[in-house]
Design an enzyme around this catalytic site. Structure first.
Site, PDB file in Angstrom:
ATOM      1  N   LEU A  21       1.304   3.305 -10.675  1.00  0.00           N
ATOM      2  CA  LEU A  21       0.507   3.265  -9.452  1.00  0.00           C
ATOM      3  C   LEU A  21       1.117   2.365  -8.389  1.00  0.00           C
ATOM      4  O   LEU A  21       0.949   2.600  -7.198  1.00  0.00           O
ATOM      5  CB  LEU A  21      -0.915   2.789  -9.760  1.00  0.00           C
ATOM      6  CG  LEU A  21      -1.751   3.686 -10.683  1.00  0.00           C
ATOM      7  CD1 LEU A  21      -3.086   3.028 -10.984  1.00  0.00           C
ATOM      8  CD2 LEU A  21      -1.951   5.062 -10.048  1.00  0.00           C
ATOM      9  N   ASP A 137      -6.080 -14.402  -1.948  1.00  0.00           N
ATOM     10  CA  ASP A 137      -5.007 -13.550  -1.423  1.00  0.00           C
ATOM     11  C   ASP A 137      -5.590 -12.242  -0.880  1.00  0.00           C
ATOM     12  O   ASP A 137      -5.069 -11.175  -1.157  1.00  0.00           O
ATOM     13  CB  ASP A 137      -3.962 -13.267  -2.511  1.00  0.00           C
ATOM     14  CG  ASP A 137      -2.681 -12.649  -1.945  1.00  0.00           C
ATOM     15  OD1 ASP A 137      -2.418 -12.824  -0.735  1.00  0.00           O
ATOM     16  OD2 ASP A 137      -1.955 -11.988  -2.707  1.00  0.00           O
TER      17      ASP A 137
END
Length: 266
Positions: A21, A137
């Site tokens: 992915l 993040d």
């Protein structure tokens, strides 16, 4: 989504892998099928982290917190093994692109779509902050776009990458979405997540972050010394986005306040 290469594993834990992915600084993410036939996004940690006992300990602690983050806009952690070879975690598979890829392929989003994105992302952050943790993040690459709305991924991953020894703390984050206090070496707080949320919304409206593109050092310099560029943000949201991007953390609204300003939970 890409076919597995000869170097990719075919199984991790109980999951049979069928495709790659994506890949990032921490490791590689695979499409996996569990024993019950359900699909998952399985993240395998890179080798340089896998053999670091300090990382394994931090990863285990953050997985415990991530497992408690459940809601409409956060994929659920299904299984994990921080002691595995390599360490790994599996989350619900989100069928859709990241916000980064969506905007890159289709262009900036209309205001109604960004408002919906903002409400879902703020709700996810509010839930996480209520548990006493932060994302650290948040960026367009960590917001997936699905038919059911935005999905904020990778809670706890940035914290696991930090060195929490007595002498040094490595700053985790992505240039362009890091708050000024992170750039200056300070710790991440709920306010740094709100700063990143403001940056994510600017990206959704314009295709670039609030401090532009270019070399990371140049972007970091702008964060520390210049004001964000908000010309592409519609007037109705510009004040809220500007507040999220306030230089002083004390001047930023909480995620709960952002959600309230946008009309409350979806």
């Amino acid at each position: 989504m890409r076919p597995l290469s000869a170097d990719d594993p075919r199984e991790i834990g109980p999951y049979r892998l069928s495709a790659l992915l994506g890949a990032g600084g921490m490791g590689r993410v695979y499409l996996g099928t569990g024993p019950d036939g359900g699909v998952a996004a399985v993240k395998a940690v890179r080798a340089e982290y896998a053999y670091d006992p300090g990382f394994r300990g931090r990863f285990a602690r953050e997985l415990e917190l991530a497992g408690r983050v459940r809601g409409d806009f956060t994929p659920r952690v299904l299984a994990a093994d921080p002691a595995g070879t390599p360490p790994w975690m599996a989350t619900e598979y989100v069928a859709g692109p990241t916000l980064h890829d969506l905007v890159r392929e289709t262009g900036p989003l209309p205001e109604a779509a960004v408002r919906f994105l903002a409400r879902g992302t703020a709700a996810a952050l509010d839930r996480v902050h209520g548990l006493g943790t932060v994302h650290r993040d948040l960026k367009p690459g960590n917001v997936m776009v699905s038919a059911s709305g935005p999905q904020v991924i990778d809670f706890g991953v940035a914290r696991a990458l930090e060195d929490d020894g007595d002498e040094e703390v490595l700053v985790a984050g992505t240039p362009g979405y890091m708050a000024p206090e992170q750039v200056d070496g300070g710790g991440a707080t709920a306010a740094t997540d709100v700063f990143a949320l403001g940056g994510v919304l600017v990206y959704a409206f314009t295709g670039t972050g609030p401090f532009g593109d270019g070399h990371p050092a140049a972007v970091v310099f702008r964060i520390s010394h210049q004001e964000p560029v908000l010309g592409g943000v519609p007037e109705g949201l510009r004040g809220l986005v500007a507040a999220c991007l306030a230089r002083d953390p004390a001047d930023r609204p909480s995620a709960a306040r952002v959600l309230a300003e946008l009309g409350g939970p979806v």
